[in-house]
Design a protein around this motif. Structure first.
Motif, PDB file in Angstrom:
ATOM      1  N   ALA A 201       0.941  -1.259   0.011  1.00  0.00           N
ATOM      2  CA  ALA A 201      -0.108  -0.012  -0.124  1.00  0.00           C
ATOM      3  C   ALA A 201       0.876   1.283   0.133  1.00  0.00           C
ATOM      4  O   ALA A 201       0.476   2.246  -0.423  1.00  0.00           O
ATOM      5  CB  ALA A 201      -0.862  -0.160   1.215  1.00  0.00           C
ATOM      6  N   LEU A 202       2.077   1.143   0.643  1.00  0.00           N
ATOM      7  CA  LEU A 202       3.112   2.230   0.825  1.00  0.00           C
ATOM      8  C   LEU A 202       3.487   2.639  -0.605  1.00  0.00           C
ATOM      9  O   LEU A 202       3.434   3.786  -1.118  1.00  0.00           O
ATOM     10  CB  LEU A 202       4.239   1.945   1.513  1.00  0.00           C
ATOM     11  N   ILE A 203       3.719   1.764  -1.517  1.00  0.00           N
ATOM     12  CA  ILE A 203       4.381   1.840  -2.993  1.00  0.00           C
ATOM     13  C   ILE A 203       3.119   2.441  -3.780  1.00  0.00           C
ATOM     14  O   ILE A 203       3.237   3.359  -4.328  1.00  0.00           O
ATOM     15  CB  ILE A 203       4.822   0.790  -3.599  1.00  0.00           C
ATOM     16  N   ARG A 204       1.762   1.772  -3.573  1.00  0.00           N
ATOM     17  CA  ARG A 204       0.593   2.523  -4.387  1.00  0.00           C
ATOM     18  C   ARG A 204       0.652   3.712  -3.809  1.00  0.00           C
ATOM     19  O   ARG A 204       0.180   4.683  -5.033  1.00  0.00           O
ATOM     20  CB  ARG A 204      -0.649   1.475  -3.852  1.00  0.00           C
ATOM     21  N   SER A 205       0.491   4.238  -2.690  1.00  0.00           N
ATOM     22  CA  SER A 205       0.342   5.434  -2.428  1.00  0.00           C
ATOM     23  C   SER A 205       1.213   6.549  -2.860  1.00  0.00           C
ATOM     24  O   SER A 205       1.019   7.758  -3.074  1.00  0.00           O
ATOM     25  CB  SER A 205       0.136   5.790  -0.559  1.00  0.00           C
ATOM     26  N   THR A 206       2.573   6.099  -2.899  1.00  0.00           N
ATOM     27  CA  THR A 206       3.458   6.916  -3.676  1.00  0.00           C
ATOM     28  C   THR A 206       3.015   7.401  -5.009  1.00  0.00           C
ATOM     29  O   THR A 206       3.332   8.368  -5.522  1.00  0.00           O
ATOM     30  CB  THR A 206       4.999   6.161  -3.521  1.00  0.00           C
ATOM     31  N   LEU A 207       2.658   6.187  -5.723  1.00  0.00           N
ATOM     32  CA  LEU A 207       2.254   6.681  -7.264  1.00  0.00           C
ATOM     33  C   LEU A 207       0.921   7.628  -7.194  1.00  0.00           C
ATOM     34  O   LEU A 207       0.865   8.333  -8.063  1.00  0.00           O
ATOM     35  CB  LEU A 207       2.102   5.256  -7.843  1.00  0.00           C
ATOM     36  N   ALA A 208      -0.022   7.252  -6.029  1.00  0.00           N
ATOM     37  CA  ALA A 208      -1.226   8.152  -6.170  1.00  0.00           C
ATOM     38  C   ALA A 208      -0.752   9.425  -5.912  1.00  0.00           C
ATOM     39  O   ALA A 208      -1.824  10.454  -6.243  1.00  0.00           O
ATOM     40  CB  ALA A 208      -2.084   7.357  -5.236  1.00  0.00           C
ATOM     41  N   LEU A 209       0.234   9.590  -5.325  1.00  0.00           N
ATOM     42  CA  LEU A 209       0.425  11.221  -4.948  1.00  0.00           C
ATOM     43  C   LEU A 209       0.369  11.920  -6.001  1.00  0.00           C
ATOM     44  O   LEU A 209       0.271  13.247  -6.036  1.00  0.00           O
ATOM     45  CB  LEU A 209       2.067  11.202  -4.162  1.00  0.00           C
ATOM     46  N   PHE A 210       0.843  11.549  -7.303  1.00  0.00           N
ATOM     47  CA  PHE A 210       0.789  12.184  -8.529  1.00  0.00           C
ATOM     48  C   PHE A 210      -0.571  12.903  -8.789  1.00  0.00           C
ATOM     49  O   PHE A 210      -0.869  14.070  -9.132  1.00  0.00           O
ATOM     50  CB  PHE A 210       1.413  11.587  -9.681  1.00  0.00           C
ATOM     51  N   ALA A 211      -1.651  11.837  -8.625  1.00  0.00           N
ATOM     52  CA  ALA A 211      -2.735  12.204  -8.654  1.00  0.00           C
ATOM     53  C   ALA A 211      -3.490  13.149  -7.716  1.00  0.00           C
ATOM     54  O   ALA A 211      -4.228  14.235  -8.205  1.00  0.00           O
ATOM     55  CB  ALA A 211      -3.941  11.099  -8.901  1.00  0.00           C
ATOM     56  N   GLN A 212      -2.933  13.226  -6.324  1.00  0.00           N
ATOM     57  CA  GLN A 212      -3.424  13.774  -5.279  1.00  0.00           C
ATOM     58  C   GLN A 212      -2.875  15.246  -4.968  1.00  0.00           C
ATOM     59  O   GLN A 212      -3.554  15.982  -4.563  1.00  0.00           O
ATOM     60  CB  GLN A 212      -3.388  13.113  -3.801  1.00  0.00           C
ATOM     61  N   GLU A 213      -1.702  15.145  -5.301  1.00  0.00           N
ATOM     62  CA  GLU A 213      -1.189  16.768  -5.192  1.00  0.00           C
ATOM     63  C   GLU A 213      -0.560  17.361  -6.259  1.00  0.00           C
ATOM     64  O   GLU A 213       0.314  17.244  -7.142  1.00  0.00           O
ATOM     65  CB  GLU A 213       0.241  16.500  -4.498  1.00  0.00           C
ATOM     66  N   PRO A 214      -1.118  18.493  -6.702  1.00  0.00           N
ATOM     67  CA  PRO A 214      -1.010  19.167  -7.883  1.00  0.00           C
ATOM     68  C   PRO A 214       0.595  19.673  -7.793  1.00  0.00           C
ATOM     69  O   PRO A 214       1.316  19.974  -8.816  1.00  0.00           O
ATOM     70  CB  PRO A 214      -1.909  20.581  -7.711  1.00  0.00           C
ATOM     71  N   VAL A 215       0.980  20.457  -6.496  1.00  0.00           N
ATOM     72  CA  VAL A 215       2.219  20.861  -6.715  1.00  0.00           C
ATOM     73  C   VAL A 215       3.436  19.977  -6.932  1.00  0.00           C
ATOM     74  O   VAL A 215       4.364  20.240  -7.608  1.00  0.00           O
ATOM     75  CB  VAL A 215       2.512  21.169  -5.092  1.00  0.00           C
ATOM     76  N   LEU A 216       3.190  18.369  -6.734  1.00  0.00           N
ATOM     77  CA  LEU A 216       3.967  17.482  -7.048  1.00  0.00           C
ATOM     78  C   LEU A 216       4.011  17.368  -8.566  1.00  0.00           C
ATOM     79  O   LEU A 216       5.195  17.293  -9.169  1.00  0.00           O
ATOM     80  CB  LEU A 216       3.551  16.108  -6.385  1.00  0.00           C
ATOM     81  N   ARG A 217       2.942  17.410  -9.166  1.00  0.00           N
ATOM     82  CA  ARG A 217       2.851  17.236 -10.506  1.00  0.00           C
ATOM     83  C   ARG A 217       3.754  18.511 -11.366  1.00  0.00           C
ATOM     84  O   ARG A 217       4.440  18.285 -12.208  1.00  0.00           O
ATOM     85  CB  ARG A 217       1.448  17.232 -11.236  1.00  0.00           C
ATOM     86  N   TRP A 218       3.385  19.711 -10.755  1.00  0.00           N
ATOM     87  CA  TRP A 218       4.021  20.976 -11.513  1.00  0.00           C
ATOM     88  C   TRP A 218       5.641  20.751 -11.233  1.00  0.00           C
ATOM     89  O   TRP A 218       6.558  20.864 -12.194  1.00  0.00           O
ATOM     90  CB  TRP A 218       3.485  22.094 -10.999  1.00  0.00           C
ATOM     91  N   ARG A 219       5.969  20.545  -9.912  1.00  0.00           N
ATOM     92  CA  ARG A 219       7.232  20.763  -9.652  1.00  0.00           C
ATOM     93  C   ARG A 219       7.953  19.465 -10.310  1.00  0.00           C
ATOM     94  O   ARG A 219       9.348  19.343 -10.506  1.00  0.00           O
ATOM     95  CB  ARG A 219       7.751  20.736  -8.131  1.00  0.00           C
ATOM     96  N   ALA A 220       7.471  17.928 -10.264  1.00  0.00           N
ATOM     97  CA  ALA A 220       8.085  17.050 -10.986  1.00  0.00           C
ATOM     98  C   ALA A 220       8.484  17.277 -12.503  1.00  0.00           C
ATOM     99  O   ALA A 220       9.539  16.944 -13.047  1.00  0.00           O
ATOM    100  CB  ALA A 220       7.145  15.772 -10.821  1.00  0.00           C
ATOM    101  N   ALA A 221       7.432  18.089 -13.068  1.00  0.00           N
ATOM    102  CA  ALA A 221       7.655  18.598 -14.331  1.00  0.00           C
ATOM    103  C   ALA A 221       9.114  19.281 -14.488  1.00  0.00           C
ATOM    104  O   ALA A 221       9.690  19.137 -15.507  1.00  0.00           O
ATOM    105  CB  ALA A 221       6.641  18.996 -14.942  1.00  0.00           C
ATOM    106  N   LEU A 222       9.059  20.464 -13.693  1.00  0.00           N
ATOM    107  CA  LEU A 222      10.076  21.181 -13.775  1.00  0.00           C
ATOM    108  C   LEU A 222      11.499  20.564 -13.621  1.00  0.00           C
ATOM    109  O   LEU A 222      12.443  20.751 -14.097  1.00  0.00           O
ATOM    110  CB  LEU A 222       9.627  22.307 -12.925  1.00  0.00           C
ATOM    111  N   GLY A 223      11.366  19.623 -12.523  1.00  0.00           N
ATOM    112  CA  GLY A 223      12.742  19.136 -12.132  1.00  0.00           C
ATOM    113  C   GLY A 223      13.171  18.065 -13.418  1.00  0.00           C
ATOM    114  O   GLY A 223      14.236  17.961 -13.627  1.00  0.00           O
TER     115      GLY A 223
END
Length: 421
Positions: A201-223
Motif C-alpha cells: 500500500a505504501l508503494i501504491r500511495s507513492t504513485l497515487a501522490l501524482f494524482a492527489q498533489e498538484p504541487v508535486l505534478r508541477w514540480r516534478a515536470a520542472l525537475g
C-alpha cells in the motif's frame, strides 16, 4: 499517526555536514565508470556495447531504488534505514571492485545503484529535522553535497585510476561508505514516523501522490526538464572536449567536474532565498538562467581561449540554475505533506532521474547527426520548456488567488475558510 513535526529532535551543524558528505559519497558510485569505460572494457575483455551497459544498469538500479526503497522512510526507523542502505552500498562497491568479469561488474553496478538511494533517504530526513524557517537552507546544504558527489566523481575516478587502476576508486569509496554508515549510526537522531500502511500500500500511495498533489505534478515536470538539460550537457561535453576543437585527455576532461562544482555551491543560496518566501522567484530565475547558459555553451564549441572561457562560464551558470530549480522544487514538495516526505521525495526524484535519462538519450541521438550545435539546440529547447512550465504554474496560482478573493456567493463561506488559514 505520529507527526514528525512534533518529534523533531533538531539538527546541529556537524550532523548537517555529515549528512551532506554522506549523500555525496553515496551517489558518487554511480558516476565513477563514465570516464573509465574504455579501460574497464579492455581489462575485463568486454565489448563496447557491453561496457556501455555499465552506465545504463547504474541508472536502472538507482531508479528502482527510488521507487522501491526510498518510500520505506515513511514506514521504518529512518536512521536504521539510512545506515543499512549505506552499509549495503559499501558491500556492493566491493563486488564491483573485485569483479573478475563483465557479468559480475554489471551485477555489482546495478546493486550499487539500487542501494545508493541512501542519499534520497537522507535529504528528506534532514528536511524533517530542520525547523520550518530553515528548511530551504538545510535542503540546499545537503543537496550541495549530493551534486558535488555527482560532479567530482568523474574527477576522482580519473585521478585514482591513474594512481592504482580503475578498481582503486571503488575500493576507496567502499571504505568511505562503511565509515559513513558507522558515523550516521552514531550521530543521527532517531526519527520514525509510521505511515500506518503496509509496504504494498505504501508503494501504491507513492504513485497515487501524482494524482492527489498538484504541487508535486508541477514540480516534478520542472525537475525532470531541468535535470534533462543537466544530462544533455554532461553527456555531450566529453565528446566536445576530446574532439578536434579541444583535444583534451580523459583526465583533463574529468577536471571539468571541478568547474561544475563551483555552480553547485549556489544550492545553499537558493535554499536561503526559499526560506525568505522567494521560492517561486528562485525557480523562475533558474529557468531563465538555464536558457541563457546555452548561449554561452554554444559559443564554446569553436575551440580557442575565448570559446573555452564561454564554455566554462556556461557550465557554471547551468549548474547553478539547475540547483536553483531543484532546491525550490524540493522546498515546496516537502511542505505538501510532512508525514509523507519520503514518498513525495520518491515520486519527485523518480521523475527527476527519468528526465535525466531522457536528456542523455536525446544527446546520444543528436550528437551523431548535428554535433555540438544540435546538442545546444536541444538544451535550449528543454530550458525554454522549464520557463514555459514555470510561467504556466505562476499564472495558474495567480488565477486561483484571484478566484479566492472574489468568490461566488454560494462559495463564499468555503473560500473564506480557505483564506483564513
Amino acid at each position: 499517526m505520529v507527526s514528525e513535526e512534533k518529534e523533531r529532535p533538531g539538527l546541529g551543524r556537524g550532523t548537517l555536514l555529515l549528512m551532506s558528505v554522506a549523500t555525496g559519497l553515496s551517489v558518487a558510485g554511480n558516476y565513477f565508470a563514465q570516464p573509465l569505460l574504455d579501460v574497464i572494457g579492455r581489462d575485463l575483455h568486454m565489448s563496447a556495447a557491453t561496457t556501455a551497459l555499465v552506465v545504463t544498469v547504474a541508472q536502472v538500479g538507482y531508479g528502482l531504488g527510488l521507487l522501491l526503497l526510498v518510500p520505506l522512510g515513511d514506514l521504518l526507523n529512518r536512521r536504521r534505514l539510512a545506515v543499512g542502505l549505506s552499509a549495503a552500498t559499501a558491500l556492493c562497491l566491493t563486488v564491483t571492485a573485485s569483479a573478475p568479469n563483465g557479468t559480475a561488474l554489471l551485477i555489482g553496478t546495478a546493486l550499487t545503484g539500487l542501494f545508493s538511494v541512501a542519499a534520497q533517504v537522507v535529504v528528506p530526513y534532514a528536511a524533517s529535522l530542520a525547523p520550518p524557517a530553515e528548511r530551504g537552507r538545510t535542503v540546499g546544504t545537503v543537496m550541495t553535497g549530493l551534486l558535488l558527489g555527482i560532479l567530482l566523481a568523474r574527477t576522482a575516478a580519473g585521478l585514482l585510476a591513474d594512481l592504482g587502476g580503475w578498481r582503486t576508486v571503488y575500493w576507496v569509496n567502499a571504505g568511505l561508505m562503511l565509515v559513513m554508515a558507522v558515523l550516521l549510526r552514531l550521530r543521527l537522531p532517531v526519527l520514525h514516523t509510521h505511515s500506518g500502511l503496509r509496504y504494498p500500500a505504501l508503494i501504491r500511495s507513492t504513485l497515487a501522490l501524482f494524482a492527489q498533489e498538484p504541487v508535486l505534478r508541477w514540480r516534478a515536470a520542472l525537475g525532470a526538464l531541468s535535470f534533462a538539460t543537466f544530462s544533455v550537457l554532461w553527456t555531450a561535453v566529453a565528446f566536445l572536449m576530446s574532439g578536434p576543437s579541444y583535444g583534451w585527455s580523459e583526465s583533463a576532461i574529468g577536471l571539468l567536474g571541478l568547474v561544475g562544482a563551483a555552480g553547485s555551491l549556489s544550492a545553499s543560496v537558493a535554499g536561503r532565498l526559499a526560506d525568505r518566501g522567494l521560492v517561486h522567484r528562485v525557480t523562475g530565475a533558474g529557468g531563465f538562467l538555464l536558457l541563457g547558459s546555452w548561449a554561452l555553451l554554444a559559443a564554446g564549441g569553436a575551440g580557442g581561449a575565448w570559446s573555452l572561457a564561454a564554455l566554462l562560464a556556461g557550465v557554471i551558470v547551468l549548474d547553478a540554475a539547475v540547483q536553483a530549480v531543484h532546491i525550490s522544487n524540493q522546498n515546496l514538495v516537502y511542505a505538501v505533506r510532512p508525514e509523507a516526505r519520503n514518498r513525495l521525495n520518491s515520486a519527485y526524484m523518480t521523475s527527476y532521474f527519468v528526465g535525466g535519462a531522457v536528456g542523455s538519450a536525446l544527446t546520444s541521438a543528436v550528437w551523431g547527426a548535428a554535433g555540438w550545435g544540435g546538442v545546444c539546440a536541444v538544451g535550449a529547447a528543454l530550458s525554454a520548456a522549464v520557463a514555459v512550465v514555470w510561467t504556466a504554474e505562476l499564472l495558474r496560482d495567480r488565477g486561483k488567488r484571484a478566484g479566492a478573493q472574489s468568490p461566488a456567493p454560494e462559495a463564499a463561506s468555503s473560500a473564506d475558510r480557505i483564506a483564513s488559514r
